[in-house]
Design a protein around this motif. Sequence first.
Motif, PDB file in Angstrom:
ATOM      1  N   THR A 172      25.477 -26.875  -0.821  1.00  0.00           N
ATOM      2  CA  THR A 172      25.042 -28.243  -1.111  1.00  0.00           C
ATOM      3  C   THR A 172      25.893 -28.913  -2.188  1.00  0.00           C
ATOM      4  OG1 THR A 172      23.435 -27.464  -2.756  1.00  0.00           O
ATOM      5  CG2 THR A 172      22.656 -27.700  -0.485  1.00  0.00           C
ATOM      6  N   PHE A 173      26.782 -28.144  -2.824  1.00  0.00           N
ATOM      7  CA  PHE A 173      27.540 -28.682  -3.945  1.00  0.00           C
ATOM      8  C   PHE A 173      28.965 -29.060  -3.541  1.00  0.00           C
ATOM      9  CE2 PHE A 173      24.446 -25.756  -6.028  1.00  0.00           C
ATOM     10  CZ  PHE A 173      23.734 -26.714  -6.719  1.00  0.00           C
ATOM     11  N   ASP A 174      29.560 -29.913  -4.358  1.00  0.00           N
ATOM     12  CA  ASP A 174      30.939 -30.357  -4.156  1.00  0.00           C
ATOM     13  C   ASP A 174      31.866 -29.358  -4.855  1.00  0.00           C
ATOM     14  OD1 ASP A 174      33.130 -31.866  -3.532  1.00  0.00           O
ATOM     15  OD2 ASP A 174      32.835 -33.322  -5.139  1.00  0.00           O
ATOM     16  N   ILE A 175      32.683 -28.646  -4.085  1.00  0.00           N
ATOM     17  CA  ILE A 175      33.548 -27.602  -4.641  1.00  0.00           C
ATOM     18  C   ILE A 175      35.004 -28.011  -4.493  1.00  0.00           C
ATOM     19  CG2 ILE A 175      34.193 -25.164  -4.538  1.00  0.00           C
ATOM     20  CD1 ILE A 175      31.489 -24.591  -3.287  1.00  0.00           C
ATOM     21  N   HIS A 176      35.767 -27.859  -5.569  1.00  0.00           N
ATOM     22  CA  HIS A 176      37.191 -28.233  -5.568  1.00  0.00           C
ATOM     23  C   HIS A 176      38.043 -26.981  -5.760  1.00  0.00           C
ATOM     24  CE1 HIS A 176      36.180 -32.538  -5.925  1.00  0.00           C
ATOM     25  NE2 HIS A 176      35.191 -32.107  -6.686  1.00  0.00           N
ATOM     26  N   HIS A 177      38.924 -26.721  -4.778  1.00  0.00           N
ATOM     27  CA  HIS A 177      39.834 -25.579  -4.816  1.00  0.00           C
ATOM     28  C   HIS A 177      41.264 -26.055  -5.045  1.00  0.00           C
ATOM     29  CE1 HIS A 177      36.993 -22.550  -3.127  1.00  0.00           C
ATOM     30  NE2 HIS A 177      36.500 -23.580  -2.475  1.00  0.00           N
ATOM     31  N   GLN A 178      42.134 -25.132  -5.415  1.00  0.00           N
ATOM     32  CA  GLN A 178      43.587 -25.346  -5.464  1.00  0.00           C
ATOM     33  C   GLN A 178      43.973 -26.606  -6.242  1.00  0.00           C
ATOM     34  OE1 GLN A 178      43.896 -25.101  -1.034  1.00  0.00           O
ATOM     35  NE2 GLN A 178      45.496 -23.616  -1.453  1.00  0.00           N
ATOM     36  N   ILE A 179      43.476 -26.723  -7.450  1.00  0.00           N
ATOM     37  CA  ILE A 179      43.806 -27.874  -8.295  1.00  0.00           C
ATOM     38  C   ILE A 179      45.152 -27.646  -8.975  1.00  0.00           C
ATOM     39  CG2 ILE A 179      43.090 -29.121 -10.376  1.00  0.00           C
ATOM     40  CD1 ILE A 179      40.208 -28.729  -9.434  1.00  0.00           C
ATOM     41  N   ASP A 180      46.026 -28.637  -8.884  1.00  0.00           N
ATOM     42  CA  ASP A 180      47.393 -28.502  -9.398  1.00  0.00           C
ATOM     43  C   ASP A 180      47.501 -28.803 -10.895  1.00  0.00           C
ATOM     44  OD1 ASP A 180      48.368 -27.834  -6.875  1.00  0.00           O
ATOM     45  OD2 ASP A 180      48.648 -29.936  -6.329  1.00  0.00           O
ATOM     46  N   THR A 181      46.574 -29.562 -11.434  1.00  0.00           N
ATOM     47  CA  THR A 181      46.619 -29.923 -12.856  1.00  0.00           C
ATOM     48  C   THR A 181      46.520 -28.667 -13.716  1.00  0.00           C
ATOM     49  OG1 THR A 181      45.460 -31.973 -12.292  1.00  0.00           O
ATOM     50  CG2 THR A 181      45.559 -31.383 -14.624  1.00  0.00           C
TER      51      THR A 181
ATOM     52  N   LYS B 111      37.927 -35.885 -20.715  1.00  0.00           N
ATOM     53  CA  LYS B 111      37.022 -34.732 -20.576  1.00  0.00           C
ATOM     54  C   LYS B 111      37.089 -34.154 -19.161  1.00  0.00           C
ATOM     55  CE  LYS B 111      33.383 -37.093 -21.978  1.00  0.00           C
ATOM     56  NZ  LYS B 111      34.004 -38.379 -22.310  1.00  0.00           N
ATOM     57  N   THR B 112      36.958 -35.023 -18.163  1.00  0.00           N
ATOM     58  CA  THR B 112      37.012 -34.561 -16.769  1.00  0.00           C
ATOM     59  C   THR B 112      38.401 -34.027 -16.433  1.00  0.00           C
ATOM     60  OG1 THR B 112      35.339 -36.196 -16.134  1.00  0.00           O
ATOM     61  CG2 THR B 112      36.670 -35.244 -14.365  1.00  0.00           C
ATOM     62  N   PHE B 113      39.430 -34.681 -16.937  1.00  0.00           N
ATOM     63  CA  PHE B 113      40.805 -34.236 -16.691  1.00  0.00           C
ATOM     64  C   PHE B 113      41.024 -32.842 -17.273  1.00  0.00           C
ATOM     65  CE2 PHE B 113      45.446 -34.259 -17.359  1.00  0.00           C
ATOM     66  CZ  PHE B 113      45.856 -34.642 -16.088  1.00  0.00           C
ATOM     67  N   MET B 114      40.420 -32.567 -18.437  1.00  0.00           N
ATOM     68  CA  MET B 114      40.561 -31.249 -19.060  1.00  0.00           C
ATOM     69  C   MET B 114      39.901 -30.167 -18.210  1.00  0.00           C
ATOM     70  SD  MET B 114      41.701 -29.247 -21.379  1.00  0.00           S
ATOM     71  CE  MET B 114      42.301 -30.263 -22.737  1.00  0.00           C
ATOM     72  N   VAL B 115      38.768 -30.498 -17.582  1.00  0.00           N
ATOM     73  CA  VAL B 115      38.105 -29.531 -16.699  1.00  0.00           C
ATOM     74  C   VAL B 115      39.041 -29.164 -15.545  1.00  0.00           C
ATOM     75  CG1 VAL B 115      36.164 -29.156 -15.125  1.00  0.00           C
ATOM     76  CG2 VAL B 115      35.783 -30.293 -17.307  1.00  0.00           C
ATOM     77  N   LYS B 116      39.711 -30.175 -14.988  1.00  0.00           N
ATOM     78  CA  LYS B 116      40.687 -29.909 -13.914  1.00  0.00           C
ATOM     79  C   LYS B 116      41.832 -29.034 -14.416  1.00  0.00           C
ATOM     80  CE  LYS B 116      39.792 -34.210 -11.374  1.00  0.00           C
ATOM     81  NZ  LYS B 116      40.377 -35.499 -10.925  1.00  0.00           N
ATOM     82  N   ALA B 117      42.262 -29.288 -15.645  1.00  0.00           N
ATOM     83  CA  ALA B 117      43.358 -28.495 -16.213  1.00  0.00           C
ATOM     84  C   ALA B 117      42.942 -27.034 -16.397  1.00  0.00           C
ATOM     85  CB  ALA B 117      43.792 -29.089 -17.549  1.00  0.00           C
ATOM     86  N   ILE B 118      41.701 -26.816 -16.808  1.00  0.00           N
ATOM     87  CA  ILE B 118      41.193 -25.445 -16.946  1.00  0.00           C
ATOM     88  C   ILE B 118      41.178 -24.767 -15.585  1.00  0.00           C
ATOM     89  CG2 ILE B 118      39.187 -24.038 -17.560  1.00  0.00           C
ATOM     90  CD1 ILE B 118      38.456 -26.157 -19.630  1.00  0.00           C
ATOM     91  N   SER B 119      40.693 -25.500 -14.581  1.00  0.00           N
ATOM     92  CA  SER B 119      40.642 -24.957 -13.221  1.00  0.00           C
ATOM     93  C   SER B 119      42.035 -24.577 -12.728  1.00  0.00           C
ATOM     94  CB  SER B 119      40.014 -25.988 -12.275  1.00  0.00           C
ATOM     95  OG  SER B 119      40.120 -25.580 -10.930  1.00  0.00           O
ATOM     96  N   GLY B 120      43.002 -25.478 -12.919  1.00  0.00           N
ATOM     97  CA  GLY B 120      44.358 -25.210 -12.473  1.00  0.00           C
ATOM     98  C   GLY B 120      45.012 -24.083 -13.254  1.00  0.00           C
ATOM     99  N   GLU B 121      44.751 -24.031 -14.553  1.00  0.00           N
ATOM    100  CA  GLU B 121      45.366 -23.006 -15.399  1.00  0.00           C
ATOM    101  C   GLU B 121      44.814 -21.616 -15.075  1.00  0.00           C
ATOM    102  OE1 GLU B 121      48.227 -22.077 -18.227  1.00  0.00           O
ATOM    103  OE2 GLU B 121      47.724 -24.091 -17.493  1.00  0.00           O
ATOM    104  N   LEU B 122      43.491 -21.525 -14.886  1.00  0.00           N
ATOM    105  CA  LEU B 122      42.858 -20.230 -14.618  1.00  0.00           C
ATOM    106  C   LEU B 122      42.828 -19.900 -13.127  1.00  0.00           C
ATOM    107  CD1 LEU B 122      39.799 -20.330 -17.068  1.00  0.00           C
ATOM    108  CD2 LEU B 122      42.118 -19.511 -17.491  1.00  0.00           C
ATOM    109  N   LYS B 123      43.191 -20.906 -12.299  1.00  0.00           N
ATOM    110  CA  LYS B 123      43.183 -20.741 -10.839  1.00  0.00           C
ATOM    111  C   LYS B 123      41.798 -20.355 -10.313  1.00  0.00           C
ATOM    112  CE  LYS B 123      48.100 -19.668 -10.372  1.00  0.00           C
ATOM    113  NZ  LYS B 123      48.439 -20.138 -11.725  1.00  0.00           N
TER     114      LYS B 123
END
Length: 492
Positions: free
Chosen positions: A240-249, A298-310
């Motif tokens: 039911t949730f919005d999941i984002h994979h493979q973020i390049d940031t 703030k939101t951009f940093m979350v994407k950066a964490i996702s991309g950095e930690l994969k």
Amino acid sequence: MVIIIEANMAEFVNIQENDIKTIKYLLNYFKKDNDSTLLSKSYLFFGTPGIGKTTLVKDIITSMNEDIIYMAWRQLNLKNATKVDTFEKLNELANNNKKQIIFIDDINILLEKNEFDVIIPKHQKSIMELLDNVKENANKVLLMTSNNIDFFEMPILDRIEITINFDLPSEKNKLNFINSKYSKYITPENISFIIKNSIGYNYRDLSEMIKFSWRINDKKITNKSLKRALHTCKPKGLHTFDIHHQIDTNLKDIIGKDKAVQLVNRLSLLQKNEKLKQNLGIRRNNLILFHGPPGTGKTFMVKAISGELKIPIINISTKEILGGNVYRTLDIIAEIAKTHKDYIIFIDEADKIMGGNMFDEDNSLVGSFQAVLDNIDSKEIQALLILSVNNPKRFGKAFRDRFVNIPFLLPNFEERLIFLENKIKTAKAHIKLDIESSYIAEETENMSYRDMDRIWNDLMFYALENDEPITNDTFDEIMGASKKKIVNCIVD
């Protein structure tokens, strides 16, 4: 059979080494040379659905080759087995001195709870009686599976001698599983792609995703069809949730934010050195609160964490929180945080989602969220749970103190300058620019990145529509118009 079970545990089951040794002793429970005084007699195998609990227990009890009494919501293919439908009947058939294996599958489904979410007295009494009888009888062993250990009240949990936690499949488990079932249809490159991008998937999820990829691409599996399948076939517990994979940031895209960058670097260090983390007794900070004005990254940093930690992001929106049973949703978020290690759970603008007024500890939603966190041992939280708020004072101090607080301030001159220089460098290849980045950085004081983005968009559209070079004067004109819009909005 025992050798096969041990091999299967190594290949397909993600449990601790000590638990594997415990199961090896269990396999020999009824051997004549065993001293029952030193053997545990009741076992609870728990973890999310689809990770092999029931399969392993069926293999175990089949190898033990003794009479079986079992209770389950479905018929199981077991030899020498008698199925019962009530806990009373289970106790009745187990009340003897015969050698028997008692198996309760998905006990969390079979035990009935009342409106206060407490196991009804009749069932609580029956299961406690069964546990006590098994403990006193060397000829009995009790095996149970459950999706959640928190389902049980302490009087029951205290009587269960061994609890074994099944984690979601590791990369090695996934590799073995895919090779054993789908190697005929899939290439090593496809397998590598799946393993890297299927964080949070159980075995059922993996199978459905691979089958879907095969169907949508005319009976051929490619990385492209797998990518589409991953987007559609989400893990069942997260569908039911919005999941984002493979973020390049990643961190290279971050300007300033020293404290946030330090946090990400530490998270990355711990992720790459799991044994070092254990040896040094370091615990990862999994509850994080980003706070600051809108548009500060703030939101951009979350994407950066996702991309950095994969690792993927589960984005929790207002609709998910407020669209149904709010308190049930908070429980689900807490459960995901406990079971999905390599995920970021992100709740954006949490201060708006949980209410419009200044919060204190008496606010019902904050109080409920606090209660959910109170019921979780901090060591149990596996995911990164990040809340983004504009004003942290909307939450009470007791709530804020649970989190690592990371402030996001309006960008200073140096940060604005870097942001604008990056914009100018990219745009120069397409339009005529005769502006000074330092001048714009000075003039945009007290603006957020979002504000500067809006100004930049207006500048670019001006250049496209008028086919004129952009100068400092053009910028002043655009800035003046932008400020006029803001004033008009305030007046209206």
